[in-house]
Motif scaffolding. Structure first.
Motif, PDB file in Angstrom:
ATOM      1  N   UNK A  24       2.565   3.755   2.493  1.00 46.68           N
ATOM      2  CA  UNK A  24       2.485   2.734   3.544  1.00 46.68           C
ATOM      3  C   UNK A  24       1.068   2.664   4.109  1.00 46.68           C
ATOM      4  N   UNK A  25       0.593   1.460   4.328  1.00 51.37           N
ATOM      5  CA  UNK A  25      -0.677   1.203   5.011  1.00 51.37           C
ATOM      6  C   UNK A  25      -0.411   0.095   6.021  1.00 51.37           C
ATOM      7  N   UNK A  31      -0.538   0.964  -3.852  1.00 50.22           N
ATOM      8  CA  UNK A  31      -0.213   1.848  -4.973  1.00 50.22           C
ATOM      9  C   UNK A  31      -1.488   2.563  -5.391  1.00 50.22           C
ATOM     10  N   UNK A  32      -1.418   3.879  -5.455  1.00 49.22           N
ATOM     11  CA  UNK A  32      -2.546   4.687  -5.921  1.00 49.22           C
ATOM     12  C   UNK A  32      -2.033   5.590  -7.026  1.00 49.22           C
ATOM     13  N   UNK A  33      -2.888   5.917  -7.969  1.00 51.75           N
ATOM     14  CA  UNK A  33      -2.460   6.828  -9.029  1.00 51.75           C
ATOM     15  C   UNK A  33      -3.595   7.756  -9.415  1.00 51.75           C
ATOM     16  N   UNK A  49      -4.873  -1.838  -4.025  1.00 50.99           N
ATOM     17  CA  UNK A  49      -5.242  -1.510  -2.656  1.00 50.99           C
ATOM     18  C   UNK A  49      -4.983  -2.634  -1.663  1.00 50.99           C
ATOM     19  N   UNK A  50      -4.528  -3.787  -2.142  1.00 48.22           N
ATOM     20  CA  UNK A  50      -4.140  -4.883  -1.259  1.00 48.22           C
ATOM     21  C   UNK A  50      -2.729  -4.605  -0.749  1.00 48.22           C
ATOM     22  N   UNK A  52       0.935  -4.850   0.078  1.00 51.08           N
ATOM     23  CA  UNK A  52       2.011  -5.702  -0.419  1.00 51.08           C
ATOM     24  C   UNK A  52       3.326  -5.280   0.224  1.00 51.08           C
ATOM     25  N   UNK A  53       4.342  -6.152   0.217  1.00 51.80           N
ATOM     26  CA  UNK A  53       5.676  -5.702   0.630  1.00 51.80           C
ATOM     27  C   UNK A  53       6.148  -4.592  -0.318  1.00 51.80           C
ATOM     28  N   UNK A  54       7.046  -3.759   0.153  1.00 46.51           N
ATOM     29  CA  UNK A  54       7.499  -2.619  -0.644  1.00 46.51           C
ATOM     30  C   UNK A  54       8.020  -3.041  -2.005  1.00 46.51           C
ATOM     31  N   UNK A  55       8.828  -4.082  -2.067  1.00 44.52           N
ATOM     32  CA  UNK A  55       9.397  -4.503  -3.350  1.00 44.52           C
ATOM     33  C   UNK A  55       8.303  -4.936  -4.323  1.00 44.52           C
ATOM     34  N   UNK A  56       7.282  -5.639  -3.833  1.00 47.11           N
ATOM     35  CA  UNK A  56       6.182  -6.080  -4.700  1.00 47.11           C
ATOM     36  C   UNK A  56       5.344  -4.894  -5.162  1.00 47.11           C
ATOM     37  N   UNK A  57       5.109  -3.932  -4.279  1.00 45.28           N
ATOM     38  CA  UNK A  57       4.334  -2.747  -4.650  1.00 45.28           C
ATOM     39  C   UNK A  57       5.078  -1.933  -5.716  1.00 45.28           C
TER      40      UNK A  57
END
Length: 93
Positions: A24-25, A31-33, A49-50, A52-57
């Motif tokens: 969460x930001x 998403x980071x990996x 790093x943009x 996004x809503x949880x479902x999109x991320x």
């Protein structure tokens, strides 16, 4: 909300893994990996790093994981130590 995490390990070739985290930001989720190869220092992997809503991320992270599964290293989901401990204590509920 706690970051969601999933780990992919290669099934062929050099032992390597990708550790994806959906964190969460402000105003969404990123998403980071991290890409780890045996005998090498870890480096950053695919990131979004943009916010996004949880479902999109999660969709973005799953799409990257599917792309890695089609690679020659054939990455597959791996269980983390935490998952293995949870199975020992709680079994499959």
């Amino acid at each position: 909300m706690e970051p969601q995490r999933f780990l992919l390990r290669s099934t062929r070739g050099v032992a390597q893994e990708f550790d994806f985290r959906v964190e969460p930001v402000a105003g969404g989720y990123c998403v980071k990996s991290q890409h780890r190869i045996d005998g090498c220092l870890p480096r950053s992997g695919p990131c979004m790093l943009t916010p996004l809503p949880l479902s999109a991320a999660m969709t973005w992270a799953n799409a990257r994981a599917a792309k890695l599964a089609r690679s020659t290293a054939a990455f597959r989901p791996a269980k983390t130590i935490e998952d293995q401990i949870e199975e020992l204590f709680f079994g499959s509920i």
